[in-house]
Design an enzyme around this catalytic site. Structure first.
Site, PDB file in Angstrom:
ATOM      1  N   LYS A 184       0.838  -1.200   0.000  1.00  0.00           N
ATOM      2  CA  LYS A 184       0.000   0.000   0.000  1.00  0.00           C
ATOM      3  C   LYS A 184       0.882   1.263   0.000  1.00  0.00           C
ATOM      4  O   LYS A 184       2.092   1.169   0.204  1.00  0.00           O
ATOM      5  CB  LYS A 184      -0.962  -0.037   1.193  1.00  0.00           C
ATOM      6  CG  LYS A 184      -1.977  -1.192   1.093  1.00  0.00           C
ATOM      7  CD  LYS A 184      -2.959  -1.039  -0.063  1.00  0.00           C
ATOM      8  CE  LYS A 184      -3.610  -2.331  -0.510  1.00  0.00           C
ATOM      9  NZ  LYS A 184      -4.647  -2.846   0.371  1.00  0.00           N
TER      10      LYS A 184
HETATM   11  C1  LIG Z   1      -5.713  -3.757   0.937  1.00  0.00           C
HETATM   12  C2  LIG Z   1      -7.145  -3.441   0.879  1.00  0.00           C
HETATM   13  C3  LIG Z   1      -7.996  -3.647   1.980  1.00  0.00           C
HETATM   14  C4  LIG Z   1      -7.585  -4.373   3.201  1.00  0.00           C
HETATM   15  O1  LIG Z   1      -6.458  -3.894   3.826  1.00  0.00           O
HETATM   16  P1  LIG Z   1      -5.588  -4.878   4.745  1.00  0.00           P
HETATM   17  O2  LIG Z   1      -4.636  -3.936   5.406  1.00  0.00           O
HETATM   18  O3  LIG Z   1      -4.926  -5.853   3.833  1.00  0.00           O
HETATM   19  O4  LIG Z   1      -6.519  -5.522   5.700  1.00  0.00           O
HETATM   20  C5  LIG Z   1      -9.303  -3.214   1.883  1.00  0.00           C
HETATM   21  N1  LIG Z   1      -9.771  -2.653   0.761  1.00  0.00           N
HETATM   22  C6  LIG Z   1      -9.000  -2.466  -0.315  1.00  0.00           C
HETATM   23  C7  LIG Z   1      -9.589  -1.804  -1.521  1.00  0.00           C
HETATM   24  C8  LIG Z   1      -7.675  -2.871  -0.300  1.00  0.00           C
HETATM   25  O5  LIG Z   1      -6.914  -2.717  -1.395  1.00  0.00           O
END
Ligand SMILES: *Cc1c(COP(=O)(O)O)cnc(C)c1O
Length: 386
Positions: A184
């Site tokens: 991310k």
């Molecule tokens: C990565 C992601 C999540 C979840 O995040 P985590 O930190 O992996 O729990 C939720 N929504 C979207 C659109 C994502 O890309």
């Protein structure tokens, strides 16, 4: 000569961040503590939110966002089908029913008319997803929400930093969930943050994040803390440890720089891909308001003699990693089985899904690598056009 391969993503971790994590490991306090408090303060200031609540995943932030706004059994929650499973899954864990809605294929963001059409007397919340880092037109969503008394919990897993109509994502919805998963925009390996302007909502999320225990319970093993605490309601184990917060603070301090790098590389992609036949990037809107978490192109399959799987394979043969974001929720076995969806219920997402490829994009990617990827995409498209 074989060229070095270009991974789909590589995190950008500074030596200072590694030292800070080592410092926490040596400090004797590993779980939620001062590092988390500082990270929350700094994150809230960065997006301009009144409150930030650190948790151990983006999924946890989404879950607490819905729980703290009171979503529960019998409620309907409007969720775009074009998202990761987490967005819908948390509604189901609360006993609510996700109502999936279609996308605008040019942006993959949720279609506002589809939201309006999905509202029923049971609708309680709407969860816009800022897809790939392009912010949803939040004015349209918050207007609808105000008219129908819905809460807005936006999924900003891709959207640090991003702006919608001049407002920073994280300050618009009733609550906003960020993810610090490994790939991310900033990462703590696993982690997340919930932001809100609502003090009561933030307080509720803080209590729910640690087993529903009374405030300050996380201090119970420190000298200043009290051994006594009260479990006030049914909660979760969603607190972020200081080990991760120390990394998060260093990532956050570099967020603007990391974003600048992604934005420059995205501009270079747009330039280099402009004349490639049968391949078109998503519509970015204002490129400066975009977080550029993902660089996604659509393959015009009716102009190509190969499908997406072959396209990805040919890129892999040239050492280039790719991803696909995402298979729409209504095309997954679980959501089909439990919610009864078929492909033609959400026809635009069903049609766009086979066209999607995410190209490598990460701050430490160099311009030659973007050139190499764009050249490979161009060669493959040109060699396989009808
Ligand atoms: C990565 C992601 C999540 C979840 O995040 P985590 O930190 O992996 O729990 C939720 N929504 C979207 C659109 C994502 O890309």
């Amino acid at each position: 000569m074989t060229l070095p391969s270009i991974p789909f993503f590589r995190p950008s971790i500074s030596e200072a961040a590694i030292d800070a994590v080592a410092g926490v490991l040596r400090s004797g306090w590993l779980t939620t503590g001062e590092q988390v408090l500082e990270f929350e303060r700094e994150f809230a200031a960065y997006v301009g939110a009144a409150h930030a609540v650190a948790v151990n995943s983006g999924t946890a932030a989404l879950h607490l966002g819905l729980a703290a706004t009171g979503v529960g059994p019998g409620d309907e929650v409007i969720v775009p089908t074009m998202t990761f499973a987490a967005t819908a899954e948390v509604a189901i864990h609360l006993g609510a029913t996700p109502v999936l809605v279609d996308c605008d294929p040019a942006t993959l963001n949720v279609d506002h008319e589809a939201i309006a059409a999905a509202i029923t007397p049971r609708t309680r919340a709407v969860m816009p997803v800022h897809f790939a880092g392009r912010a949803v037109d939040m004015k349209a969503v918050t207007d609808l929400a105000a008219a129908h008394e819905l809460v807005v919990v936006d999924d900003a897993a891709h959207a640090l930093p991003a702006r919608s109509g001049g407002h920073v994502v994280g300050t618009i919805g009733d609550a906003t969930a960020f993810s610090f998963y490994a790939n991310k925009p900033i990462t703590t390996g696993e982690g997340g943050m919930l932001t809100t302007a609502d003090e009561e909502l933030a307080e509720r999320a803080r209590v729910l994040r640690l087993h529903g225990m009374s405030r300050g319970a996380w201090k119970r093993f420190s000298l200043e803390g009290s051994w006594d605490y009260d479990v006030q309601e049914l909660g979760y184990k969603y607190n972020m440890p200081d080990i991760l917060a120390a990394l998060g603070r260093h990532q956050l301090a570099r967020s603007d720089k990391l974003h600048d790098a992604r934005r420059r590389l995205a501009a270079q992609y747009a330039d280099r891909l402009a004349d490639v036949p049968a391949v078109s990037p998503l519509d970015p809107g204002d490129p400066d308001a975009h977080a550029w978490h993902l660089y996604i192109v659509r393959l015009e399959l009716d102009r190509l003699t190969i499908d997406r799987a072959r396209f990805i394979e040919l890129l892999a043969e040239r050492g280039i990693g790719t991803g696909v974001h995402y298979k729409p929720l209504h095309m997954h076995g679980y959501f089909r089985r439990t919610l009864g969806y078929h492909d033609d219920d959400l026809p635009r997402a069903s049609a766009v899904y086979p066209q999607l490829v995410s190209l490598p994009l990460y701050p430490e990617m160099d311009q030659q690598s973007v050139d190499r990827v764009a050249t490979a995409v161009g060669d493959i498209a040109a060699a396989n056009t009808r």
